[in-house]
Design an enzyme around this catalytic site. Structure first.
Site, PDB file in Angstrom:
ATOM      1  N   ASP A  91       3.427   9.267  -1.036  1.00  0.00           N
ATOM      2  CA  ASP A  91       2.235   8.530  -0.627  1.00  0.00           C
ATOM      3  C   ASP A  91       2.020   7.406  -1.624  1.00  0.00           C
ATOM      4  O   ASP A  91       2.172   7.627  -2.830  1.00  0.00           O
ATOM      5  CB  ASP A  91       1.014   9.467  -0.638  1.00  0.00           C
ATOM      6  CG  ASP A  91       0.053   9.171   0.499  1.00  0.00           C
ATOM      7  OD1 ASP A  91       0.006   8.011   0.925  1.00  0.00           O
ATOM      8  OD2 ASP A  91      -0.646  10.110   0.943  1.00  0.00           O
ATOM      9  N   HIS A 125       0.816  -1.222   0.000  1.00  0.00           N
ATOM     10  CA  HIS A 125       0.000   0.000   0.000  1.00  0.00           C
ATOM     11  C   HIS A 125       0.845   1.266   0.000  1.00  0.00           C
ATOM     12  O   HIS A 125       0.332   2.345  -0.289  1.00  0.00           O
ATOM     13  CB  HIS A 125      -0.937   0.005   1.215  1.00  0.00           C
ATOM     14  CG  HIS A 125      -2.033  -1.012   1.108  1.00  0.00           C
ATOM     15  ND1 HIS A 125      -3.328  -0.674   0.802  1.00  0.00           N
ATOM     16  CD2 HIS A 125      -2.018  -2.353   1.206  1.00  0.00           C
ATOM     17  CE1 HIS A 125      -4.069  -1.770   0.745  1.00  0.00           C
ATOM     18  NE2 HIS A 125      -3.300  -2.810   0.991  1.00  0.00           N
TER      19      HIS A 125
HETATM   20  P1  ADQ Z   1      -3.037   6.032   4.701  1.00  0.00           P
HETATM   21  O1  ADQ Z   1      -1.640   6.497   4.859  1.00  0.00           O
HETATM   22  O2  ADQ Z   1      -3.776   5.849   5.950  1.00  0.00           O
HETATM   23  O3  ADQ Z   1      -3.134   4.693   3.840  1.00  0.00           O
HETATM   24  P2  ADQ Z   1      -4.970   7.415   2.802  1.00  0.00           P
HETATM   25  O4  ADQ Z   1      -4.910   6.708   1.522  1.00  0.00           O
HETATM   26  O5  ADQ Z   1      -5.124   8.876   2.651  1.00  0.00           O
HETATM   27  O6  ADQ Z   1      -3.722   7.184   3.753  1.00  0.00           O
HETATM   28  O7  ADQ Z   1      -6.217   6.863   3.585  1.00  0.00           O
HETATM   29  C1  ADQ Z   1      -6.648   7.448   4.757  1.00  0.00           C
HETATM   30  C2  ADQ Z   1      -8.089   7.038   5.031  1.00  0.00           C
HETATM   31  O8  ADQ Z   1      -8.391   7.422   6.360  1.00  0.00           O
HETATM   32  C3  ADQ Z   1      -9.067   7.730   4.107  1.00  0.00           C
HETATM   33  O9  ADQ Z   1     -10.124   6.856   3.812  1.00  0.00           O
HETATM   34  C4  ADQ Z   1      -9.535   8.914   4.950  1.00  0.00           C
HETATM   35  O10 ADQ Z   1     -10.845   9.351   4.679  1.00  0.00           O
HETATM   36  C5  ADQ Z   1      -9.428   8.360   6.362  1.00  0.00           C
HETATM   37  N1  ADQ Z   1      -9.101   9.458   7.293  1.00  0.00           N
HETATM   38  C6  ADQ Z   1      -8.101  10.322   7.193  1.00  0.00           C
HETATM   39  N2  ADQ Z   1      -8.165  11.236   8.187  1.00  0.00           N
HETATM   40  C7  ADQ Z   1      -9.235  10.933   8.913  1.00  0.00           C
HETATM   41  C8  ADQ Z   1      -9.878  11.515  10.070  1.00  0.00           C
HETATM   42  N3  ADQ Z   1      -9.447  12.623  10.653  1.00  0.00           N
HETATM   43  N4  ADQ Z   1     -10.965  10.911  10.536  1.00  0.00           N
HETATM   44  C9  ADQ Z   1     -11.439   9.786   9.971  1.00  0.00           C
HETATM   45  N5  ADQ Z   1     -10.916   9.229   8.864  1.00  0.00           N
HETATM   46  C10 ADQ Z   1      -9.824   9.780   8.359  1.00  0.00           C
HETATM   47  C11 ADQ Z   1      -2.213   3.782   3.244  1.00  0.00           C
HETATM   48  C12 ADQ Z   1      -1.185   4.415   2.286  1.00  0.00           C
HETATM   49  C13 ADQ Z   1      -1.892   5.228   1.210  1.00  0.00           C
HETATM   50  C14 ADQ Z   1      -2.901   4.347   0.478  1.00  0.00           C
HETATM   51  C15 ADQ Z   1      -3.796   3.618   1.447  1.00  0.00           C
HETATM   52  C16 ADQ Z   1      -4.680   2.596   0.740  1.00  0.00           C
HETATM   53  O11 ADQ Z   1      -0.260   5.226   3.008  1.00  0.00           O
HETATM   54  O12 ADQ Z   1      -0.961   5.775   0.294  1.00  0.00           O
HETATM   55  O13 ADQ Z   1      -3.708   5.149  -0.375  1.00  0.00           O
HETATM   56  O14 ADQ Z   1      -3.047   2.922   2.433  1.00  0.00           O
HETATM   57  O15 ADQ Z   1      -3.929   1.732  -0.022  1.00  0.00           O
END
Ligand code: ADQ
Length: 465
Positions: A363, A154
């Site tokens: 990311d 991921h």
């Molecule tokens: P993350 O680093 O966690 O994931 P991201 O892809 O942005 O990053 O996903 C975050 C998730 O958490 C999103 O669904 C978002 O809505 C939710 N989220 C963020 N802040 C929040 C908050 N304050 N309250 C509730 N929910 C919140 C890892 C990798 C990424 C990759 C994903 C999926 O680092 O690059 O996209 O896995 O593969």
């Protein structure tokens, strides 16, 4: 095919589906196909855990194991989050390279592999996720499982020069070669992996994403992860969404624009750089002072790791400074909320936000970029400002693409987004929305699982299908 077995450090059962893209994405895929999800229970105990707990929820069976304190420290906090995470996010300066914790990491991979091997029966597919289980490939084979086994990373796969900085890089690469299908978020990651395997492990490129190395043949391709846009669209119109937007509108007062950021509090997300860029916006474009508020939602994560504690202090300091410099009696330039919100609330906030800043320094994908697009009102869509270093930038080319290290460029992009014509906003959003809808979560898991399933078929069937 009998069943799908997913392995990841956190499962939806242990996280309750809060912040964390992996939990959101995988639980959607598993619910559709039914199956078993194996991972950490979220509990840390004194002794090495012996048994597992089994939970059934919404058609998914969860098999969960606790971690001992030693495992939690060595495998999770140290090796996964202080070595692999910073190294794979190009932060060699923050990595704490260490051999002792690698041994604990290896042993935890082996322990979970044995749980998987006990559960798996011929015909099943095993799908391992993320950087906590890089050694699961040969661990599974040692545990006696030899059916189709896939792996999805991921987070980014770094350039070979950075991967080589990990003292155990060759051992990790060899273990990866035991998977049949290796999936990456972006073409850039897949290309980095290919280059490493060819330069360092004398891999032979068999074409079409396939490699031969360490006596094994496997494929390594990009499978960019998606979201479920329909759920987000509905969430943006829910009661919780409405309540959240009413609250923020009261704060904004009439006529003020909202710029939003939503990220786990992580140094890879480029939050200090983003705060600085917002400061620069108010410095360079005086006409927006008092007319725009930036709200950053950032729930603390991994707060036991020192680098994350330091980040929190840095953000507190920066928000205070920028508000002190530019704020007024009736206006707060930066609001920063260090807490999680429910998916519906976030979708509501995305919908009313005029601009979203998704500006990570690195990311894997970044699901927030896609969620923001899915939540927009088609008649009055907002503008996405997106880092070129997010995997999402390969698919979302109609966003305003920026270099997050270039504060001036980010400030200008925010200004451009705030002043963009409705026609241009609609055109950009339309194109982005089509991509987010076509390349959604089902597209992602179907593509990966189709390739994985083909490995379990006799060669003639696999070619014919
Ligand atoms: P993350 O680093 O966690 O994931 P991201 O892809 O942005 O990053 O996903 C975050 C998730 O958490 C999103 O669904 C978002 O809505 C939710 N989220 C963020 N802040 C929040 C908050 N304050 N309250 C509730 N929910 C919140 C890892 C990798 C990424 C990759 C994903 C999926 O680092 O690059 O996209 O896995 O593969």
């Amino acid at each position: 095919m009998n069943k799908l077995i997913v392995v990841s450090n956190r499962t939806a059962a242990a996280t309750g589906l809060r912040a964390g893209g992996l939990a959101v994405a995988v639980s959607d895929a598993l619910q559709k196909s039914g199956g078993t999800w194996i991972g950490w229970s979220g509990e840390v105990v004194d002794e090495r855990p012996r048994g597992v707990s089994v939970i059934r929820d919404e058609g998914v069976q969860y098999i969960l194991s606790d971690l001992s304190q030693e495992e939690f420290d060595g495998y999770y906090l140290q090796f996964a989050n202080r070595m692999i995470w910073p190294d794979f996010h190009y932060r060699v300066d923050l990595a704490h390279y260490d051999n002792d914790t690698f041994e604990i990491y290896r042993a935890v991979n082996q322990r979970f592999a044995e749980i998987v091997a006990q559960e798996a029966t011929p015909g099943d597919l095993v799908w391992v996720h993320d950087y906590h289980f890089l050694l699961m490939g040969d661990a599974l084979r040692q545990a006696g499982w030899d059916g189709p086994t896939g792996y999805f990373l991921h987070i980014p796969f770094p350039s070979p020069e950075l991967f080589r900085a990990l003292p155990q890089h060759n051992r990790i690469a060899r273990s990866l070669s035991y998977f049949d299908v290796i999936g990456f978020q972006s073409e850039r990651d897949a290309a980095n992996f290919h280059r490493y395997m060819i330069e360092e492990c004398a891999a032979v490129d068999l074409g079409d994403g396939r490699l031969r190395a360490f006596g094994r043949t496997f494929s390594a391709r990009a499978y960019p992860i998606g979201i479920d846009p329909v759920t987000i669209e509905k969430a943006a119109e829910s009661e919780l969404a409405r309540a959240a937007t009413e609250k923020i509108s009261r704060f904004l007062g009439g006529g003020r624009s909202l710029v939003i950021g939503v990220d786990r509090m992580d140094y890879s997300k480029g939050l200090p750089e983003r705060f600085e860029a917002v400061g620069q916006l108010f410095d360079q474009f005086e006409q927006v002072r008092g007319k725009v508020s930036f709200t950053q939602i950032a729930p603390p994560s991994r707060s036991m790791v020192e680098e994350y504690k330091n980040l929190r202090k840095e953000l507190d300091r920066l928000a205070g400074r920028i508000n002190g410099d530019y704020g007024d009696l009736d206006w707060i330039p930066i609001r920063y909320l260090a807490r999680a919100y429910q998916r519906d609330e976030l979708a509501g906030l995305f919908r009313v936000a005029d601009v979203a800043l998704v500006t990570p320094l690195r990311d894997g994908m970044n699901l927030v970029a896609k969620e923001y697009v899915a939540a927009q009102d088609p008649e009055d869509p907002g503008v996405l400002v997106l880092s070129e270093f997010a995997g999402a930038a390969e698919q979302m080319t109609e966003a305003l693409i920026i270099n997050p290290h270039d504060r001036g460029q980010v400030a200008e992009a925010i200004y451009r987004a705030l002043t963009m014509s409705l026609t241009e906003r609609k055109d950009r959003w339309q194109a982005l929305s089509e991509t987010v809808k076509a390349q959604d979560i089902s597209w992602w898991s179907d593509r990966f699982l189709t390739d994985l399933r083909a490995c379990g078929l006799p060669a003639a069937t696999a070619v014919a299908s």
